[in-house]
Scaffold this active site. Structure first.
Site, mmCIF file in Angstrom:
data_model
loop_
_atom_site.group_PDB
_atom_site.id
_atom_site.type_symbol
_atom_site.label_atom_id
_atom_site.label_comp_id
_atom_site.label_asym_id
_atom_site.label_seq_id
_atom_site.Cartn_x
_atom_site.Cartn_y
_atom_site.Cartn_z
ATOM 1 N N TRP A 296 0.816 -1.121 -0.069
ATOM 2 C CA TRP A 296 0.000 0.043 0.040
ATOM 3 C C TRP A 296 0.919 1.135 0.062
ATOM 4 O O TRP A 296 1.895 1.277 0.840
ATOM 5 C CB TRP A 296 -0.928 -0.023 1.077
ATOM 6 N N ASP B 22 -1.012 -5.757 9.176
ATOM 7 C CA ASP B 22 -2.306 -4.776 8.769
ATOM 8 C C ASP B 22 -3.609 -5.554 8.284
ATOM 9 O O ASP B 22 -3.520 -6.256 7.118
ATOM 10 C CB ASP B 22 -1.512 -3.923 7.476
ATOM 11 N N LYS C 55 -13.595 -0.222 5.419
ATOM 12 C CA LYS C 55 -14.169 -0.967 4.358
ATOM 13 C C LYS C 55 -15.076 -1.716 4.663
ATOM 14 O O LYS C 55 -16.264 -1.953 4.176
ATOM 15 C CB LYS C 55 -13.041 -1.594 3.605
#
Ligand code: PMP
Length: 397
Positions: free
Chosen positions: A130, A211, A246
Site C-alpha cells: 500500500w 495490517d 471498508k
C-alpha cells in the site's frame, strides 16, 4: 517564515481522486481510490450502520471524552473478531486493544511505539505494498526495507523469493504482513504458506505487524483471519492494525484499532501503557461515533447478522465483477490472459497495465487507475463494464 516551503507532491491515490472529481467527462470511471461501490456506483451506508446509529441517537447522553484507549465494549469486540471468541489470548488477557482513528491511525501509533521501544528495528514491507506504508513508517524515522512478494511475469505470489528474503530478516526487526486481500496485488498466501511464514517468524525472531484492513472481503470473517491466527499458534507476540473503513463502510468516521499481543498479561498491560502514551501525545483520545456504531453492531446478535449478510453482498459483488471483467475483456477481443484477476481477492488487482496505458486510459477515456496499474475492482458495474473493457482493448492493441 513560510515562503521557502515547496508544495508537496500530490498523494498518488488521493490526488487521483481529486483529478477524477474535476474531470467533466460524463462517462468517466474511477478505479483508483480503494472505496467499495455498489451496482449503482454509490458508496452506501450499510443498513446495520444506520440501525445502530438510530439506536445511538436515542441512547447517547454525553459528548464527554472517551478514555485514551476507547470504549471497553469496542475493544473487546475487536479482539473477538480478530482471534475468535474462545481464543486463549482473550481468556488469558494476553492482548490489549486501543481504538485508533482508522487503520492509518493504528499504523502510525504502531510506528511511534516501534521507533521508541525497538529503536534499532527496521520494518520490512512487501514489494509492492500500500502506497502509504512507507511514508507512515518513515515519518517517525523508521528504516523501511522491502521483501519479495510478487512475480510480475506470472502474476502470482513468488513464495520462494518471499521466504528467501524473509530468511534474511534479523531477530528484532519488524515485518508487516497484509492480513488478507493484499493491497495492491489481491494475492494472499495460502493456509500452508501462512504456516510456513509463521514458522519462519518464530525461527528468525522477528516481530509480525499485521495490517488487517479487509477482514470479510476475502472469503469470510473467520477465513480471512486464518493467517494471523496461524502466526499466533507459533509466536507469542504481535502487533495488529485493524481498519473498519471498508468492512463497515465507515470510511469517514475513522474507526480502526491497534492491538498488541504479548507473552503474559502483565507484559501486555505494561506495553499498553506505552501505546497509550503515544496516543496521548498524538491525538489524546479517539473520536467516538465510529466505534460506538461498530460496538453496537458487534455486540448485538441481530445487527451482527445483518452486517455479516451485507458484508457477504459486498464480497460477492466484487467476485462477480472479477469474472465479468475477465469475460468481457475476452469478448471485446483482448487476447492477453487476464484470468488471474478472477482468482484474486479483495478490492484490488494488479492489472499489469503499463504506466503509458494507464495514462492513455485517463486522457482518452476518463478512466482513472493508479499509475502502478492497480485497479479497484469494486469500481466496476454492469453498466460501465462494456465501455471499460472496450477502452482497455483499444490501449492494449
Ligand atoms: N492498510 C491498507 C492495506 C489499506 O489498504 C488501507 C486503506 N486503503 C489502510 C491500511 C488504511 O485504512 P483507513 O482508511 O482505515 O485508515
Amino acid at each position: 517564515m513560510f515562503e521557502h516551503i515547496q508544495a508537496a507532491p500530490a498523494d498518488p491515490i488521493l490526488g487521483l481522486n481529486d483529478a477524477y472529481k474535476k474531470d467533466p467527462n460524463p462517462n468517466k470511471i474511477n478505479l483508483g481510490v480503494g472505496v467499495y461501490k455498489d451496482e449503482l456506483g454509490h458508496t452506501p451506508i450499510l443498513k446495520a450502520v444506520k440501525q445502530a446509529e438510530e439506536r445511538l441517537l436515542l441512547q447517547e447522553k454525553s459528548k464527554n471524552y472517551l478514555s485514551i484507549e476507547g470504549r471497553p465494549n469496542y475493544r473487546s469486540a475487536v479482539q473477538t473478531l480478530l482471534f475468535g471468541k474462545d481464543h486463549q489470548i482473550i481468556s488469558k488477557q494476553l492482548a490489549q486493544t486501543a481504538h485508533t482513528p482508522g487503520g492509518t491511525g493504528a499504523l502510525r501509533v504502531a510506528a511511534e511505539f516501534i521507533k521508541k521501544h525497538l529503536p534499532e528495528a527496521t520494518i520490512w514491507v512487501s514489494n509492492p505494498t500500500w502506497a502509504n506504508h512507507q511514508s507512515v513508517f518513515q515519518s517517525v524515522g523508521l528504516e523501511v526495507g522491502s521483501y519479495s512478494y510478487y512475480n510480475a511475469d506470472s502474476k502470482t505470489l513468488d513464495f520462494e523469493a518471499m521466504l528467501a528474503s524473509l530468511s534474511q530478516v534479523p531477530e528484532g526487526d519488524v515485518v508487516l504482513f497484509h492480513g488478507c486481500c493484499h493491497n495492491p496485488t489481491g494475492i494472499d498466501p495460502t493456509p500452508e504458506q501462512w504456516y510456513q511464514l509463521a514458522k519462519l517468524c518464530s525461527k528468525q525472531g522477528f516481530l509480525a505487524l499485521f495490517d488487517f484492513a479487509y477482514q470479510g472481503f476475502g472469503q469470510s470473517l473467520n477465513d480471512d483471519a486464518q493467517g494471523l491466527r496461524t502466526f499466533l499458534d507459533h509466536v507469542p507476540e504481535m502487533l495488529i492494525a485493524s481498519s473498519f473503513s471498508k468492512n463497515f463502510g465507515l470510511y469517514n468516521e475513522r474507526v480502526g484499532a491497534l492491538t498488541i499481543v504479548c507473552e503474559t498479561s502483565d507484559q501486555a498491560e505494561s506495553a499498553f501503557t506505552q501505546i497509550k502514551r503515544c496516543i496521548r501525545t498524538n491525538y489524546s483520545n479517539p473520536p467516538s461515533h465510529g466505534s460506538a456504531v461498530v460496538a453496537e453492531i458487534l455486540n448485538d446478535a441481530e445487527l451482527y447478522a445483518l452486517w455479516e449478510s451485507e458484508l457477504d453482498t459486498m464480497r460477492t459483488r466484487i467476485h462477480e465483477m472479477r469474472s465479468l471483467f475477465v469475460n468481457t475483456l475476452r469478448a471485446k477481443g483482448v487476447n492477453q490472459d487476464f484470468s488471474f484477476i478472477s482468482q484474486q481477492q479483495g478490492m484490488f488487482s494488479f492489472s499489469g497495465l503499463t504506466p503509458d496505458q494507464v495514462a492513455q486510459l485517463r486522457n482518452e477515456f476518463g478512466i482513472y487507475i493508479v499509475g502502478s496499474g492497480r485497479i479497484n475492482v469494486a469500481g466496476m458495474t454492469h453498466d460501465n463494464m462494456a465501455p471499460l473493457c472496450e477502452a482497455i482493448a483499444s490501449v492494449i492493441k
